[in-house]
Design an enzyme around this catalytic site. Sequence first.
Site, PDB file in Angstrom:
ATOM      1  N   ASN A 212     -35.863  22.618  14.052  1.00  0.00           N
ATOM      2  CA  ASN A 212     -35.734  21.698  12.921  1.00  0.00           C
ATOM      3  C   ASN A 212     -36.392  22.316  11.695  1.00  0.00           C
ATOM      4  O   ASN A 212     -36.933  23.412  11.761  1.00  0.00           O
ATOM      5  CB  ASN A 212     -36.331  20.329  13.280  1.00  0.00           C
ATOM      6  N   ASP A 281     -37.182  16.961  20.367  1.00  0.00           N
ATOM      7  CA  ASP A 281     -37.136  15.957  21.436  1.00  0.00           C
ATOM      8  C   ASP A 281     -36.356  16.451  22.656  1.00  0.00           C
ATOM      9  O   ASP A 281     -36.543  15.943  23.752  1.00  0.00           O
ATOM     10  CB  ASP A 281     -36.526  14.659  20.902  1.00  0.00           C
ATOM     11  N   LYS A 291     -28.138  37.471  25.974  1.00  0.00           N
ATOM     12  CA  LYS A 291     -27.444  36.800  24.873  1.00  0.00           C
ATOM     13  C   LYS A 291     -26.064  36.329  25.338  1.00  0.00           C
ATOM     14  O   LYS A 291     -25.309  37.108  25.938  1.00  0.00           O
ATOM     15  CB  LYS A 291     -27.301  37.780  23.701  1.00  0.00           C
ATOM     16  N   PHE A 326     -47.642  11.092  13.231  1.00  0.00           N
ATOM     17  CA  PHE A 326     -46.798  11.042  12.042  1.00  0.00           C
ATOM     18  C   PHE A 326     -45.501  10.328  12.411  1.00  0.00           C
ATOM     19  O   PHE A 326     -45.097  10.331  13.569  1.00  0.00           O
ATOM     20  CB  PHE A 326     -46.492  12.466  11.533  1.00  0.00           C
ATOM     21  N   LYS A 340     -44.697   2.721  16.775  1.00  0.00           N
ATOM     22  CA  LYS A 340     -45.212   3.995  17.283  1.00  0.00           C
ATOM     23  C   LYS A 340     -46.716   3.903  17.568  1.00  0.00           C
ATOM     24  O   LYS A 340     -47.199   4.409  18.574  1.00  0.00           O
ATOM     25  CB  LYS A 340     -44.945   5.072  16.228  1.00  0.00           C
ATOM     26  N   LYS A 344     -47.668   4.644  21.386  1.00  0.00           N
ATOM     27  CA  LYS A 344     -48.369   5.891  21.714  1.00  0.00           C
ATOM     28  C   LYS A 344     -49.894   5.713  21.706  1.00  0.00           C
ATOM     29  O   LYS A 344     -50.627   6.686  21.821  1.00  0.00           O
ATOM     30  CB  LYS A 344     -47.962   7.001  20.729  1.00  0.00           C
TER      31      LYS A 344
END
Length: 404
Positions: A212, A281, A291, A326, A340, A344
Amino acid sequence: MNPKREQQTIVVGVTGGIGAYKACELVRDLMRRGFRVKVVMTEAATRFVTPLTFRTLTGEPVAVSLWADEPDSRVHHISLAEEADVVVLAPCTANVIAKLAHGRADDMLTTTVLAAEAPVIVAPAMNTHMWRKDITQANVSALRARGFVFIEPGKGALACGDVGEGRLADPATIADAAEAEARRARDLAGVHVLVTAGPTHEPLDPVRFIGNRSSGKTGFAIAEEAARRGARVSLVTGPVSLPDPFGVEVVRVTTALQMRAAAFARFEAADVVIASAAVADFRPATFASGKIKKSDAPDAVVLARNPDILAELGEANDGRAILVGFAAETSDVVAYAREKLAAKRLDLVVANDVSGELGFETEENRVVFVSADSAEERPVLDKRVIARELLDRVAALVSARKAR
Ligand code: C5P
């Protein structure tokens, strides 16, 4: 800052304004409060007050010229910058504010400020019209966004005959602000902070991965600021192109599984965990050791779920460590952050809306600090300022926990 050194050092920068004489009072006040004070002056400031005055008050050499012979072989502006626990510029002219806002360093004072890692407090003093000019205000905003602390000038009769804003703030007010910053400079001493940062890369084969856009800037800024405030810091980071922050244990990993192992290995010792990493995730369920040939491209990639590192730490936590997460959301930011927080078992969530331009890869962000009973919305700020504000809250949580 040297954490072993008992006495903290405040570098007072004096620029060329009539308020320079009030810097004498400021210097004395800071010394009464127990600080070692070193003065650096611009050439123009020496027209108002002589270096000898400050030398006599502080018992320390006064720096004015970049080219003066030094008593030792150290580069003076760098050693001054390194010694500073706090830098205070009082009075600070429009000219010096403009130079600092553009990163210029053409004399002893501006070079010292540019080299300093310590917080910088600016107490401007100038003619009302100069202070109100949009260019001056734009420079002030630019510096504020980078973490400079401004002490607004007061209103009253000015030396030029005008009446209005522009008078140097009261020296005691400036000294109060300097003392607060100096205290902040040590408020995490003895605290072990574990930070996760950056993205994770989940390999498909030796050259391809799922990842990401996280740059790691926020996590690195947090680690750097925590170390500056006296914490022992471990930074577990995914692949980013940022250099190691000074004085921080940096552990570079690639995948979420590696990040989990590195974080858990340090969790026992941690008093605070700040999970800013954008952990992937999912990972490809299988890894091809060679490869994958274009001709062999699969129609679909089967994914496996990665562990939620922070949730697992939350589960393992016995209430000892303070956990901060975050939350990057595109809508209902506070509501999701609260979910959250509970799911958590966190003490604080730094929530931000990533639907607009801010967030990944930017220098700035707009966040909301969400706890069980509060949601504090902050304006758009440089990520370093966000790091500082976050650690202010963490330091408060740490001392509240210690007091229990
Ligand atoms: O649930 P969500 O991914 O939005 O939660 C974000 C928070 O959880 C961040 O603090 C992030 O670092 C942490 N996280 C994690 N491991 C994951 C996913 C998220 O530690 N696999």
